[in-house]
Design a protein around this motif. Structure first.
Motif, PDB file in Angstrom:
ATOM      1  N   VAL B  79     -24.282 -94.719 -69.316  1.00  0.00           N
ATOM      2  CA  VAL B  79     -24.524 -95.246 -70.667  1.00  0.00           C
ATOM      3  C   VAL B  79     -25.671 -96.264 -70.605  1.00  0.00           C
ATOM      4  O   VAL B  79     -25.488 -97.386 -70.125  1.00  0.00           O
ATOM      5  CB  VAL B  79     -23.254 -95.922 -71.250  1.00  0.00           C
ATOM      6  N   ALA B  80     -26.822 -95.853 -71.074  1.00  0.00           N
ATOM      7  CA  ALA B  80     -27.990 -96.734 -71.045  1.00  0.00           C
ATOM      8  C   ALA B  80     -27.875 -97.815 -72.117  1.00  0.00           C
ATOM      9  O   ALA B  80     -27.121 -97.654 -73.088  1.00  0.00           O
ATOM     10  CB  ALA B  80     -29.257 -95.911 -71.279  1.00  0.00           C
ATOM     11  N   ALA B  81     -28.604 -98.897 -71.953  1.00  0.00           N
ATOM     12  CA  ALA B  81     -28.570 -99.988 -72.942  1.00  0.00           C
ATOM     13  C   ALA B  81     -28.997 -99.484 -74.320  1.00  0.00           C
ATOM     14  O   ALA B  81     -30.010 -98.789 -74.440  1.00  0.00           O
ATOM     15  CB  ALA B  81     -29.491-101.108 -72.487  1.00  0.00           C
ATOM     16  N   GLN B  85     -21.592 -93.275 -76.175  1.00  0.00           N
ATOM     17  CA  GLN B  85     -20.950 -92.086 -75.607  1.00  0.00           C
ATOM     18  C   GLN B  85     -19.594 -91.917 -76.277  1.00  0.00           C
ATOM     19  O   GLN B  85     -18.905 -92.912 -76.517  1.00  0.00           O
ATOM     20  CB  GLN B  85     -20.779 -92.308 -74.096  1.00  0.00           C
ATOM     21  N   LEU B  86     -19.227 -90.693 -76.583  1.00  0.00           N
ATOM     22  CA  LEU B  86     -17.944 -90.454 -77.260  1.00  0.00           C
ATOM     23  C   LEU B  86     -16.858 -90.143 -76.229  1.00  0.00           C
ATOM     24  O   LEU B  86     -17.125 -89.542 -75.194  1.00  0.00           O
ATOM     25  CB  LEU B  86     -18.058 -89.289 -78.243  1.00  0.00           C
ATOM     26  N   PHE B  87     -15.654 -90.569 -76.538  1.00  0.00           N
ATOM     27  CA  PHE B  87     -14.501 -90.219 -75.694  1.00  0.00           C
ATOM     28  C   PHE B  87     -13.253 -90.213 -76.575  1.00  0.00           C
ATOM     29  O   PHE B  87     -13.345 -90.497 -77.785  1.00  0.00           O
ATOM     30  CB  PHE B  87     -14.362 -91.224 -74.532  1.00  0.00           C
ATOM     31  N   ILE B  97     -15.648 -94.396 -79.565  1.00  0.00           N
ATOM     32  CA  ILE B  97     -17.062 -94.481 -79.217  1.00  0.00           C
ATOM     33  C   ILE B  97     -17.301 -95.668 -78.282  1.00  0.00           C
ATOM     34  O   ILE B  97     -16.800 -96.770 -78.533  1.00  0.00           O
ATOM     35  CB  ILE B  97     -17.931 -94.548 -80.505  1.00  0.00           C
ATOM     36  N   LEU B  98     -18.015 -95.401 -77.188  1.00  0.00           N
ATOM     37  CA  LEU B  98     -18.348 -96.432 -76.201  1.00  0.00           C
ATOM     38  C   LEU B  98     -19.833 -96.756 -76.371  1.00  0.00           C
ATOM     39  O   LEU B  98     -20.669 -95.847 -76.403  1.00  0.00           O
ATOM     40  CB  LEU B  98     -18.076 -95.884 -74.793  1.00  0.00           C
ATOM     41  N   ALA B 108     -16.137-100.780 -76.991  1.00  0.00           N
ATOM     42  CA  ALA B 108     -15.641 -99.469 -77.438  1.00  0.00           C
ATOM     43  C   ALA B 108     -14.735 -99.659 -78.650  1.00  0.00           C
ATOM     44  O   ALA B 108     -13.978-100.634 -78.735  1.00  0.00           O
ATOM     45  CB  ALA B 108     -14.874 -98.790 -76.320  1.00  0.00           C
ATOM     46  N   TYR B 109     -14.845 -98.743 -79.582  1.00  0.00           N
ATOM     47  CA  TYR B 109     -14.042 -98.802 -80.813  1.00  0.00           C
ATOM     48  C   TYR B 109     -13.487 -97.426 -81.141  1.00  0.00           C
ATOM     49  O   TYR B 109     -14.026 -96.415 -80.686  1.00  0.00           O
ATOM     50  CB  TYR B 109     -14.916 -99.266 -81.994  1.00  0.00           C
TER      51      TYR B 109
END
Lengths: 76, 173
Positions: B79-81, B85-87, B97-98, B108-109
Motif C-alpha cells: 500500500v503506497a502512500a 486497498q480493499l479487504f 478499505i485500508l 482502515a474503515y
C-alpha cells in the motif's frame, strides 16, 4: 340504549382509538429498530424496544381497565 | 316505535352483488367485528410488536458476543502512500478499505456509508472518502463525515502490524 351503556360505548371507542394510535407508534418503533440494525447501530434498537414495551404495558392497563368497567356495567 | 328493518338499506347494492350468490355467506356473520374483539386484537398486536422489537434489539448482542478474529488483510509494502486497498472484515459480507495516508500512517474503515449503506471510495486527489450515491464525504484521518447527508462516522477497523504484515483485530463503531 341507557346512559351508562352509551358511556361504555364512548369509552370503548375512545380507548380503541388510543390503543390503535399507540400500536401505530409501536410499528414505527419496529421500523426504526430494523433500520438501525441494518445500519449496524447497537444503541437505538434497545431504546426502541424499551419504548415499545412501555407502550404495550400502557395498552395492557387500558384494556384491563376497560374490560373491568365493562364487567361492572354488566353486573349492575 | 321505529322499525329498524324499515330504514333504507344502504348496502343493498353490496348485498345483492352477483358474487354473493356464488358465496352465500350471511352478511351479519361476514363483517361483524365488535369493539371488544378489535380492542383484544390490538392488544395482542401490541404484545407481538413489543416482543418482536425486543428480539430484534437482542440480535446485535447475541451476534457480537465473542471477540472479533485477527485476520491478515495485506502487507504494508503493497500500500503506497496516498493509495488504498480493499479487504473484507470481520466476515466476507463486510467490505472495508485500508488507506495509507500521505503521512505514512495506515487507517482502515468499513466501506459501508453510514447514510444508506452504499460503498464509499477513496478519492486520492482530494484525500477524502467519498460516497457517490448521495455525495457524502468523510475525512481520511478519522472517518468523520464533513459534507453531505451522513451524520455518523464510518466504523473504524483496528489494525496491528507485525513486520510487513497487517492484521485487522477489531471494529470501533
Amino acid at each position: 340504549m341507557s346512559t351508562r351503556q352509551s358511556q361504555g360505548t364512548t369509552l370503548f371507542t375512545a380507548l380503541l382509538a388510543l390503543i390503535g394510535i399507540s400500536v401505530v407508534v409501536q410499528l414505527w418503533l419496529l421500523a426504526a429498530t430494523v433500520d438501525a440494525l441494518l445500519r449496524h447501530e447497537a444503541g437505538t434498537p434497545l431504546y426502541a424496544a424499551i419504548a415499545s414495551g412501555g407502550l404495550f404495558v400502557i395498552n395492557g392497563l387500558l384494556v384491563l381497565y376497560v374490560f373491568g368497567f365493562d364487567k361492572k356495567i354488566k353486573q349492575r | 316505535m321505529p322499525d329498524d328493518h324499515a330504514t333504507p338499506c344502504l348496502n343493498c347494492k353490496k348485498r345483492n352483488a352477483r358474487w354473493r350468490e356464488d358465496f352465500p355467506v350471511e352478511w351479519e356473520n361476514d363483517e361483524y367485528i365488535t369493539r371488544r374483539e378489535m380492542v383484544k386484537f390490538l392488544a395482542l398486536g401490541s404484545l407481538t410488536i413489543a416482543g418482536a422489537n425486543f428480539i430484534l434489539a437482542g440480535i446485535p448482542h447475541v451476534l457480537q458476543s465473542g471477540p472479533l478474529p485477527k485476520t491478515k488483510i495485506g502487507t504494508a509494502s503493497s500500500v503506497a502512500a496516498g493509495s488504498s486497498q480493499l479487504f473484507r472484515y470481520p466476515t466476507n459480507d463486510d467490505p472495508c478499505i485500508l488507506i495509507r495516508q500521505t503521512s505514512g500512517e495506515l487507517v482502515a474503515y468499513s466501506q459501508v456509508c453510514t447514510h444508506l449503506s452504499c460503498a464509499v471510495i477513496h478519492d486520492q486527489k482530494e484525500n477524502t472518502l467519498f460516497c457517490p450515491c448521495h455525495h457524502g464525504y468523510f475525512t481520511v484521518a478519522e472517518g468523520r463525515p464533513y459534507a453531505g447527508p451522513p451524520t455518523r462516522p464510518l466504523p473504524r477497523i483496528r489494525l496491528e502490524q507485525e513486520g510487513d504484515e497487517i492484521f485487522a483485530v477489531g471494529v470501533e463503531v
